[in-house]
Design a protein around this motif. Sequence first.
Motif, PDB file in Angstrom:
ATOM      1  N   GLY A  80      45.156  45.206  38.361  1.00 29.75           N
ATOM      2  CA  GLY A  80      43.963  44.923  37.575  1.00 29.75           C
ATOM      3  C   GLY A  80      43.610  43.460  37.570  1.00 29.75           C
ATOM      4  O   GLY A  80      44.440  42.595  37.844  1.00 29.75           O
ATOM      5  N   VAL A 110      38.254  49.485  46.932  1.00 30.36           N
ATOM      6  CA  VAL A 110      39.589  49.001  46.580  1.00 30.36           C
ATOM      7  C   VAL A 110      40.594  50.102  46.933  1.00 30.36           C
ATOM      8  O   VAL A 110      40.405  51.258  46.564  1.00 30.36           O
ATOM      9  N   GLN A 111      41.656  49.705  47.620  1.00 32.95           N
ATOM     10  CA  GLN A 111      42.714  50.667  47.971  1.00 32.95           C
ATOM     11  C   GLN A 111      44.066  50.109  47.600  1.00 32.95           C
ATOM     12  O   GLN A 111      44.335  48.932  47.829  1.00 32.95           O
ATOM     13  N   LEU A 118      40.422  44.062  46.869  1.00 29.84           N
ATOM     14  CA  LEU A 118      40.360  43.493  45.519  1.00 29.84           C
ATOM     15  C   LEU A 118      40.684  42.011  45.636  1.00 29.84           C
ATOM     16  O   LEU A 118      41.789  41.640  46.013  1.00 29.84           O
ATOM     17  N   ASN A 159      49.591  50.221  40.414  1.00 33.09           N
ATOM     18  CA  ASN A 159      48.478  49.871  39.536  1.00 33.09           C
ATOM     19  C   ASN A 159      48.186  48.382  39.651  1.00 33.09           C
ATOM     20  O   ASN A 159      49.119  47.575  39.776  1.00 33.09           O
ATOM     21  N   GLU A 196      38.994  45.214  35.292  1.00 33.97           N
ATOM     22  CA  GLU A 196      39.046  46.311  36.263  1.00 33.97           C
ATOM     23  C   GLU A 196      40.478  46.774  36.429  1.00 33.97           C
ATOM     24  O   GLU A 196      41.372  45.957  36.612  1.00 33.97           O
ATOM     25  N   ASN A 197      40.680  48.075  36.398  1.00 33.83           N
ATOM     26  CA  ASN A 197      42.006  48.647  36.557  1.00 33.83           C
ATOM     27  C   ASN A 197      41.965  49.661  37.704  1.00 33.83           C
ATOM     28  O   ASN A 197      41.101  50.542  37.713  1.00 33.83           O
ATOM     29  N   HIS A 198      42.870  49.544  38.657  1.00 30.10           N
ATOM     30  CA  HIS A 198      42.839  50.392  39.841  1.00 30.10           C
ATOM     31  C   HIS A 198      44.182  51.084  40.046  1.00 30.10           C
ATOM     32  O   HIS A 198      45.240  50.517  39.745  1.00 30.10           O
ATOM     33  N   TRP A 199      44.121  52.292  40.603  1.00 35.25           N
ATOM     34  CA  TRP A 199      45.313  53.105  40.811  1.00 35.25           C
ATOM     35  C   TRP A 199      45.474  53.499  42.272  1.00 35.25           C
ATOM     36  O   TRP A 199      44.487  53.748  42.973  1.00 35.25           O
TER      37      TRP A 199
END
Length: 118
Positions: A97, A1-2, A26, A95, A105-108
């Motif tokens: 999710g 995930v980017q 994602l 951010n 799922e939480n992505h930064w």
Amino acid sequence: VQLQASGGGLVRAGGSLSLSCTVSGLMNPIFHMGWYRQAPGKERELVALVYSTGKVEYSDFVKGRFTASRDIAKNTVLLQMNSLKPEDTAVYYCNAGKFVAGGYENHWGQGTLVTVSS
């Protein structure tokens, strides 16, 4: 995930900047996309989140000045920042999710620097 953010830079107080973030890797449905920021010596704080329901959540300190929007089909979230103040100087983090089996799922993203001069 980017999460690839762009658009930071240097601007004078009262000016405007736009940030953009595109999420890849994602799968939809992505429940929320948005922005946090972290100023030097301070904790990371919420700026704005855009939910798949259409709801947009803003922190009080940006209401009326910043506008967040989202293109669900393109997995992109934008942040239009107007009437910028020196205290808006920070690294802005994208951010995103989504709900997954058993949790969330939480992505930064990597962050983009916004500097507002007085």
